[in-house]
Structures are given as structure tokens and as C-alpha cells.
Design a protein around this motif. Structure first.
Motif, PDB file in Angstrom:
ATOM      1  N   SER A 292     -33.125 -22.062   7.511  1.00  0.00           N
ATOM      2  CA  SER A 292     -34.405 -21.306   8.421  1.00  0.00           C
ATOM      3  C   SER A 292     -34.077 -20.708   9.657  1.00  0.00           C
ATOM      4  N   ALA A 293     -34.827 -19.845  10.245  1.00  0.00           N
ATOM      5  CA  ALA A 293     -34.559 -19.042  11.462  1.00  0.00           C
ATOM      6  C   ALA A 293     -33.922 -19.618  12.560  1.00  0.00           C
ATOM      7  N   LYS A 368     -42.020 -16.969   6.217  1.00  0.00           N
ATOM      8  CA  LYS A 368     -41.529 -17.217   7.273  1.00  0.00           C
ATOM      9  C   LYS A 368     -41.210 -18.853   7.813  1.00  0.00           C
TER      10      LYS A 368
END
Length: 461
Positions: A292-293, A368
């Protein structure tokens, strides 16, 4: 140094490898999680992939025999280059073919046939070509193949670097591998067979790094999880690449750390992991590891859980574990790690029907902040020695968030997922698959059926 294990044949044999004495004893300590089932969906996104058809230049044998000859998809690997073009790798009788495609999934040129190679162990697409992890001929005591990274640039081979050999006392009779690239070096993670030295005759795994020009680099390890029943690898900008392995000795899914992995690796999930039991948890023994970010990781796998787990008193090394599974069939599990060095919290289970077997589990980033989880199901499952037959009931897609909570209802689709999924710059997921309906009614015996077409699926968040 890891103590060498008993000598056994590795996977893809007709009879499952038997457990050590005492391994069937009931264990008394409850571990792990069970049925943190995701909640009801709140949105209805469009999870219907579109597809194009690509005609192949050779016959592609699209099935492989797994443990107990269970039917598995022969792996296809789809990779995206920085400029958005695609490459698809698939094996044929004359070597591994790499098919160039446009970003829209249409053929853009002739195949590159990497002669003298077997198995797609991983693929990296570059603007000017590709790098392939595969197996090549070798001379060794077992008369087995060697692992190699092969790089093609503008249609020509620029290097072929062997990663096993006499000097390192190892071979690669199969890879079950992954190949990743961080912009400056490749990471190749694969199964090895000891051919001399402390691990002679035993099976483990190896992580090797290779430079952009084909030179072997420092780092990684020569011997890790033993036996390794499933591999996942994620490239990192700096430091060691993050990796997972299904280890049958310590029995479960672990953050793999090389020679000490069976003793020191963080536990992702305890599973009953003898050959034939844990061998189908990652599809074709190669799994997905999504970052993940914020630096968290997710992986998905087919799981029977752990009703109990304890050290196996019959294993004098002190490293063996006995795990009693919670269910007879595999359910779909998603596990999350907060960073590359830690074990996760409780796994999230997306399915729970006792008579339904679930297999071929994948996970990919979806936009996202969501994940796409896919799997195939079969009803009326009949299971023996950890593998099941049954009636195919569909390829399922479901969205979950980074806590495992459902973000969509299940969508049953016609697009199969038979290998690695590529993520385009705009987030579109794309993969190549054999356009056939699965059957799990009986084991695969004899030669695989073949196809001369592939479908290239696209799913845009």
C-alpha cells in the motif's frame, strides 16, 4: 546454518509425501484467526472485465498436474513496461514464448522464443525487451536444470545468467518462482535442490539479485524455507526485497529471511503444510504480495486454518511443527502486514462454506485504497490427502479494503486468472488466460490439453 532435512522427493509427484512420525498427533494450543468474515457490500462497482483474443504461434499446454495430480493452470505471466506496453510469457514445446502486446492487449509483433528454456518463473517487461526467470540445461549429479535470468534487448539476448550450479551445490528442477525489478536490480526467488554440501538431496529456496547487466550481486540467501511450498516477492527501492514462503517444516506461511527462516521468520499464518496439503495455497505455488501507499502489505491464499498448532515432539531438531487444520476444504483468506518485517494480525476469511473448495486465489491493487481478490470455487468437494475434487462453480471477484472489509458483492465472471496480473499506470488490471472453462471433477492424468489462443483481460477501477 540450517540443519539439512530428510531426503525426499519434491512436489508434483503422484503420491503425497508422508509426514514425520507423530505429525498426526492432535495439538492442544489454539492459534491464529478464524472467520473474520467481511461485511456486506455498500457499493456496486463494475467488476466485469473486457477482453481481446491473441492468436498464439505454438500450442500452449494450459494445465499442469499439482499434488496428487490436482488440476492447476499452467502459469502465464503478464508484465507492463514503463511505456505501457505489455509482455506475456507462456511455455511451449520449443521454449518459453514472450508475446508483445499493446497497452490495449493486442499483439504488436512476433513472439520472442527463448530457446532451451522451461517454465515461466517470473517476467519483467522493459521498454526495449524483457527479463525472464526460467530453467536451462545444466550438468550436475541429479541431471536437473538450472535456474537462470535471461535478458532480451531489442530482440536479441543480452545475457543469460545461471543462478544455480556446481559451485553453489544446487539445482532447480522446478522454480515456483518470482522475478521482480526495482529499477536497478532484479530479485529472483525460487526453489532449489541441494546437490552437494550440507543440503545434499534436500529442497529449499534461494533469493538471488542480478544487476541490469546480468552480474550476480550480493545479498539474498543460498538456502531458506525448506521445503518451500509457495513463494511471493515484492521489489523494494532500497534494502532487501520483501518475501513470503509456505514452509512445510515449520508448517505455515512466513516472512522469509533466508537461512534462519524456519526458526526466526515472523508467522503470517499456521497451516498444515506437508506436500499435498499446503501445496495449493498459493496458485501454482506462486503468490501475490501487494504494497500500500503507507507501506502495509497484503497477500491472499487458500487456507484450511489452524485449529491447533504445536512443536512436533518427533522432530529432534526442535524446528518441526504439527498443525491440525480447522476445515477439510480451503477457504479464501487475506492477511495484512504493517511492514516487511512483522507478522500480521488475524487473517480475514472471505468464505466459509464447509462443502465448498476454493482454489487459485489472487489479490491485486484496485485503485488507491482497495484490493481485488479472486478465486475459483467448486461445490460437492471430496477431499483426500489435502487435495480436493468437485464441480466448478465459477471464478469470483470481490473488492475489499485494507482491513479486509467487503467493498462489493461477489461477481462471478468468465475471465479466468491463470497467472500474474499486471497493473498499468492508470490502475487498470490486465492478465492473460486460457479461454477454457475449468473442470475439477478428477485429477489430471496424461498430457495437458492445449490451446492456440489466449484472452487478455482488462479491468479498470
Amino acid at each position: 546454518m540450517t540443519t539439512a532435512r530428510r531426503i525426499t522427493r519434491h512436489r508434483r509427484v503422484r503420491a503425497a509425501r508422508k509426514p514425520a512420525i507423530g505429525v498426526l498427533a492432535a495439538a492442544g494450543v489454539a492459534v491464529g484467526a478464524w472467520y473474520a468474515t467481511a461485511g456486506a457490500a455498500t457499493t456496486t462497482p463494475n467488476l466485469a472485465p473486457t477482453s481481446t483474443t491473441v492468436t498464439l504461434a505454438a500450442k500452449f499446454p494450459y494445465l499442469s498436474a499439482g499434488y496428487n495430480n490436482t488440476r492447476e493452470w499452467t502459469r502465464t505471466t503478464t508484465a507492463v513496461a514503463p511505456n505501457g506496453t505489455l509482455r506475456v510469457a507462456w511455455p511451449a514445446a520449443d521454449g518459453v514464448h514472450v508475446t508483445p502486446l499493446t497497452a490495449a492487449g493486442k499483439r504488436s509483433g512476433a513472439d520472442t522464443v527463448v530457446k532451451g528454456t522451461k517454465e515461466v518463473g517470473g517476467l519483467v517487461a522493459h521498454n526495449d525487451g524483457f527479463a525472464l526467470l526460467t530453467r536451462v540445461a545444466d550438468t550436475n549429479k541429479w541431471k536437473e536444470t538450472a535456474a537462470a535470468v535471461v535478458r532480451y534487448t531489442n530482440g536479441r539476448q543480452t545475457f543469460r545468467t545461471k543462478l544455480t550450479g556446481t559451485a553453489s551445490h544446487d539445482t532447480a528442477p522446478l522454480l515456483d518462482g518470482q522475478l521482480t525489478w526495482n529499477g536497478s536490480k532484479y530479485g529472483a526467488y525460487f526453489v532449489v535442490h541441494g546437490a552437494g554440501g550440507f543440503a545434499d538431496g534436500h529442497f529449499g529456496d534461494k533469493l538471488s539479485y542480478v544487476s541490469a547487466k546480468g552480474a550476480k550481486l550480493s545479498g539474498g540467501w543460498s538456502w531458506g524455507c525448506s521445503h518451500n511450498e509457495g513463494i511471493a516477492l515484492h521489489a523494494e527501492t532500497t534494502g532487501a526485497f520483501t518475501s513470503l514462503c509456505f514452509d512445510d517444516w515449520r508448517s505455515g506461511l512466513f516472512v522469509s529471511t533466508g537461512i534462519g527462516a524456519p526458526d526466526t521468520a515472523p508467522v503470517v499464518q499456521r497451516e498444515q503444510c506437508w506436500a499435498g496439503y499446503c501445496g495449493g495455497t498459493f496458485p501454482s505455488r506462486t503468490g501475490d504480495l501487494v504494497k500500500s501507499a503507507t507501506g502495509r502489505y497484503a497477500t491472499a491464499f487458500a487456507s484450511r486454518g489452524a485449529a491447533s498448532a504445536k512443536k512436533n515432539p518427533a522432530d529432534t531438531s526442535g524446528r518441526g511443527w504439527t498443525v491440525k487444520p480447522r476445515t477439510g476444504t480451503h477457504q479464501v483468506a487475506v492477511a495484512f502486514m504493517k511492514n516487511r518485517n512483522s507478522a500480521p494480525g488475524k487473517a480475514v476469511y472471505l468464505t466459509s462454506a464447509a462443502g465448498t473448495e476454493n482454489t487459485n486465489v489472487h489479490v491485486a491493487p484496485y485503485g488507491k485504497d482497495r484490493l481485488l481478490v479472486s478465486w475459483e470455487s467448486m461445490k460437492g468437494a471430496k477431499c483426500a490427502s489435502g487435495t480436493c475434487t468437485g464441480t466448478f462453480t465459477g471464478t469470483h471477484l470481490r473488492l475489499v479494503d485494507w482491513n479486509g472489509k467487503a467493498q462489493s458483492a461477489d461477481k462471478v465472471v468468465n475471465a479466468r486468472i491463470t497467472g500474474d496480473i499486471a497493473v498499468l499506470r492508470d490502475g487498470t488490471l490486465t492478465w492473460a488466460y486460457a479461454p477454457v472453462t475449468p473442470t475439477y471433477a478428477k485429477p489430471l492424468t496424461g498430457a495437458s490439453p492445449t490451446t492456440t489462443t489466449l484472452k487478455v483481460a482488462r479491468l479498470k477501477p
